[in-house]
Motif scaffolding. Structure first.
Motif, PDB file in Angstrom:
ATOM      1  N   LEU A  20       8.155-100.016 -21.429  1.00  0.00           N
ATOM      2  CA  LEU A  20       8.984-101.155 -21.032  1.00  0.00           C
ATOM      3  C   LEU A  20       8.274-102.015 -19.993  1.00  0.00           C
ATOM      4  O   LEU A  20       8.318-103.247 -20.056  1.00  0.00           O
ATOM      5  N   ASP A  21       7.608-101.380 -19.030  1.00  0.00           N
ATOM      6  CA  ASP A  21       6.855-102.141 -18.028  1.00  0.00           C
ATOM      7  C   ASP A  21       5.807-103.032 -18.696  1.00  0.00           C
ATOM      8  O   ASP A  21       5.653-104.215 -18.341  1.00  0.00           O
ATOM      9  N   THR A  22       5.094-102.450 -19.653  1.00  0.00           N
ATOM     10  CA  THR A  22       4.051-103.199 -20.356  1.00  0.00           C
ATOM     11  C   THR A  22       4.651-104.351 -21.145  1.00  0.00           C
ATOM     12  O   THR A  22       4.115-105.476 -21.151  1.00  0.00           O
ATOM     13  N   ALA A  23       5.762-104.089 -21.829  1.00  0.00           N
ATOM     14  CA  ALA A  23       6.406-105.128 -22.640  1.00  0.00           C
ATOM     15  C   ALA A  23       6.888-106.287 -21.783  1.00  0.00           C
ATOM     16  O   ALA A  23       6.745-107.463 -22.153  1.00  0.00           O
ATOM     17  N   ILE A  24       7.464-105.972 -20.634  1.00  0.00           N
ATOM     18  CA  ILE A  24       7.970-107.020 -19.749  1.00  0.00           C
ATOM     19  C   ILE A  24       6.831-107.863 -19.182  1.00  0.00           C
ATOM     20  O   ILE A  24       6.943-109.083 -19.036  1.00  0.00           O
TER      21      ILE A  24
END
Length: 512
Positions: free
Chosen positions: A291-295
Motif C-alpha cells: 500500500l505504501d508503494t502504491a500510494i
C-alpha cells in the motif's frame, strides 16, 4: 466402420487442506448427458473431433476452488458418474473415455480422489477402454493416477490461456489412439514414463510468464516433436494441500520407449536444475508496504494492482478472510472521498449484501461482512458507507454490492467470487482503469488484469493459501521436499524414468 463411442466424465476442484471451508456437491454445477457435450465446442458435430467420434456425456462437475470436498458430496457425484456410465455401457460398446479433471481435489478421509474415481470408472467401463485425462498443471499425478490413464496431459501456461487447447489435445490424442488400435486390430497402448520431482512451489513462483518456468515449459515442444512421442507434460503440483502425492511430476507418452524415457528425464532434469531460480512473478512484500508503494507511485504507474494473495479464492482460499479489507480501511490515506480511489475485490457477507439491497443505491449503511468461514486470521469487518451499486444473478456471487467508504469502493458478495475480468468491475459501475489502486484476492494477475495494471505487487497476506508455505504446517508430504528441506538433499534425487504399464500393472525401475 462407424465412429468410436467415447464417454466423458470427471470432477474438478482445486482444494486447500489449510482452508476451513468445505466444498459441497452443488458447488460443482454438474452437467449431465448432452449438457456435457454442449460445453465443449471442439467435440460438436461438424468439427473434426466431433465427426471422428460419437461423444457421450456422463457427468462432469467443475467447482470453484475452495476447501476440502465433503465425503458425501464426492460419493454422491461419483456414484452418479458410475450409474450414468453403466447406462452408456449397457447401450453401447464404448472404446474411449475422456477423463476431465483438475488434479488437486481433496476429499475428506480419502487420499488421491482422482485416482480413486478412475478406479471406480474402470470397474464400469472395463480394462480395454482407452482413457485420456486432461488436467491443470497445478494438479498432482500420483503413480496410481498415471497407471490408470493411457494418455494424460495438462496445461502448459500459467496463467492458463490454453485450457481449451489442452482439453482438445487430450481428445485428439484419444481419437488417434483408438484409430490406431482399430487399424492394427490391436489393444496396444503407448509407453508412459512418469517421474516425480521433489519440488513443491506455489503458482506465483512458477508462472510461465517468466523464467525459469517459461524456459522449462518451452522445452515441451521439442520433446513432443521427437519421433515416437505423443505427448509431454509437466505438473508443478499443488502446494496448499498436505498429501503424499503433492509434488511436481513429469509424464511423457509415446510409442518409442527410448524417446519417451529420454524426453521425460530431460524435462525432469530441467525442472530440478532450476530449483534455486524460482521467484515470485511480481515484486512481493507485506500488505502495508504494498500500500505504501502504491500510494507513493507516480500517475504513470496507476492503476496499481495489489494481490491480496493469502485468501485467493481461485487457489483454494475461502475468500472471506477480512484481514486485507480491514487493513485498507484503517489507513488514513483513504478516509475521505477525495483520497486515492481504491477498489477492493472482494469479501462475502450475505447479511451485509441484503441490508445494502434493502437500503438501495445512494443510501448510507453500516454492515458487517467476512470471517463467516475463515476467522483464523481476522474477525468480521464492519464498514459504514454509501451503496454505490447493486448487481443480481451472478453465477458465483449471486448478488454483489459496492459500498463506498471514504475513497475505498469495497465489493461485497452474497457468495464468494473471483474477479478476473474487466467486466467484473464495469458491471458494478466501477472503472478499474481510472482507479489509483485495485486490490484483488488473487495470486498472479489473470490476463485482463495484467494488461490493465501499470504497477503491481504481490501482497503476502494471511489465509488458507498463504505464500509462506513453511508456516502452513505440512505434515504428510514426502520428504525431503524442495524448498521445505533445502539442506537435506545430500545427493541428487532419482529422476530416472519409471515406465508404467497398465496392462500388467508392472512398474519398471525405482518406485517413487
Amino acid at each position: 466402420m462407424s465412429p468410436p463411442i467415447i464417454a466423458t466424465a470427471g470432477l474438478a476442484c482445486e482444494t486447500s487442506t489449510f482452508s476451513p471451508s468445505k466444498t459441497l456437491a452443488p458447488a460443482f454445477h454438474p452437467r449431465r448427458g448432452n449438457e456435457v457435450i454442449d460445453k465443449y465446442p471442439f467435440i460438436h458435430n461438424g468439427t473434426p473431433l466431433g465427426d471422428a467420434a460419437d461423444w457421450r456425456g456422463a457427468l462432469i462437475g467443475h467447482a470453484l476452488p475452495g476447501g476440502i470436498v465433503s465425503r458425501e458430496a464426492y460419493e454422491t457425484l461419483s456414484s452418479e458418474i458410475e450409474t450414468r456410465l453403466a447406462d452408456i455401457v449397457k447401450a453401447h460398446s464404448i472404446e474411449g473415455l475422456w477423463f476431465d479433471i483438475h488434479g488437486a481435489m481433496c476429499v475428506e478421509e480419502l487420499d488421491d480422489p482422482e485416482a480413486d474415481l478412475l478406479r471406480r470408472i474402470r470397474k464400469v467401463i472395463g480394462p480395454d477402454v482407452v482413457v485420456s485425462a486432461s488436467m491443470d498443471l497445478h494438479g498432482n499425478v500420483s503413480r496410481e493416477l498415471a497407471h490408470q490413464c493411457d494418455l494424460i496431459t495438462c496445461y502448459r501456461t500459467a496463467p492458463h490461456v490454453d485450457v481449451a487447447e489442452t482439453r482438445e489435445r487430450a481428445c485428439r490424442n484419444l481419437v488417434a489412439l483408438i484409430a490406431r488400435r482399430r487399424k492394427e486390430s490391436s489393444k496396444a497402448l503407448p509407453f508412459k514414463a512418469w517421474i516425480p520431482v521433489p519440488i513443491l512451489l506455489p503458482g506465483e513462483q512458477t508462472s510461465t510468464r517468466m523464467k525459469p518456468a517459461k524456459h522449462i515449459y518451452g522445452a515441451i515442444a521439442l520433446v513432443e516433436s521427437t519421433p515416437g512421442v505423443i505427448d509431454a507434460a509437466i505438473w508443478v503440483g499443488y502446494a496448499w494441500a498436505d498429501e503424499p502425492r503433492n509434488r511436481a511430476a513429469i509424464v511423457v507418452v509415446g510409442w518409442d520407449k527410448s524417446a519417451v524415457g529420454k524426453g521425460a528425464e530431460h524435462l525432469a532434469g530441467l525442472f530440478w536444475s532450476a530449483r534455486d531460480d524460482f521467484q515470485f512473478v511480481a515484486p512481493s512484500s507485506t500488505f502495508a508496504e504494498c500500500l505504501d508503494t502504491a500510494i507513493a507511485c507516480s500517475p504513470s504507474d496507476r492503476p496499481f494492482f495489489i494481490s491480496d494473495s493469502g485468501d485467493n479464492p481461485t487457489a483454494g482460499g475461502s475468500g472471506d478472510v477480512s484481514w486485507g479489507l480491514a487493513r485498507l480501511l484503517e489507513r488514513p490515506d483513504f478516509k475521505y472521498a477525495k483520497g486515492p480511489k481504491v477498489i477492493y475485490a472482494s469479501i462475502p457477507g450475505p447479511e451485509a449484501v441484503h441490508a445494502a439491497v434493502k437500503a438501495g443505491i445512494g443510501a448510507t449503511v453500516t454492515v458487517t461482512a467476512g470471517a463467516m468461514v475463515d476467522n483464523l486470521h481476522a474477525g468480521p469487518v464492519t464498514l459504514t458507507g454509501r451503496v454505490h451499486s447493486i448487481k443480481y444473478d451472478d453465477m458465483h456471487a449471486r448478488i454483489e454490492v459496492v459500498i463506498q467508504v471514504g475513497s475505498v469502493f469495497a465489493i461485497l458478495t452474497e457468495l464468494r467470487k473471483p474477479y478476473h475480468k474487466e467486466h467484473d468491475f464495469t458491471d458494478l459501475d466501477l472503472k478499474p482503469r481510472e482507479a489509483d489502486i485495485v486490490v484483488v484476492k488473487i495470486g498472479y494477475l489473470e490476463p485482463e488484469l495484467f494488461a490493465m495494471a501499470k504497477g503491481w505487487m504481490l501482497g503476502l497476506s494471511p489465509g488458507g493459501v498463504g505464500q509462506d508455505l513453511g508456516r502452513l504446517g505440512h505434515k504428510r508430504i514426502r520428504r525431503p521436499m524442495w524448498p521445505f528441506d533445502k539442506h537435506s538433499f545430500q545427493s541428487e534425487p532419482n529422476l530416472s524414468a519409471r515406465f508404467i504399464a497398465r496392462s500388467d500393472e508392472v512398474l519398471e525401475g525405482p518406485d517413487d
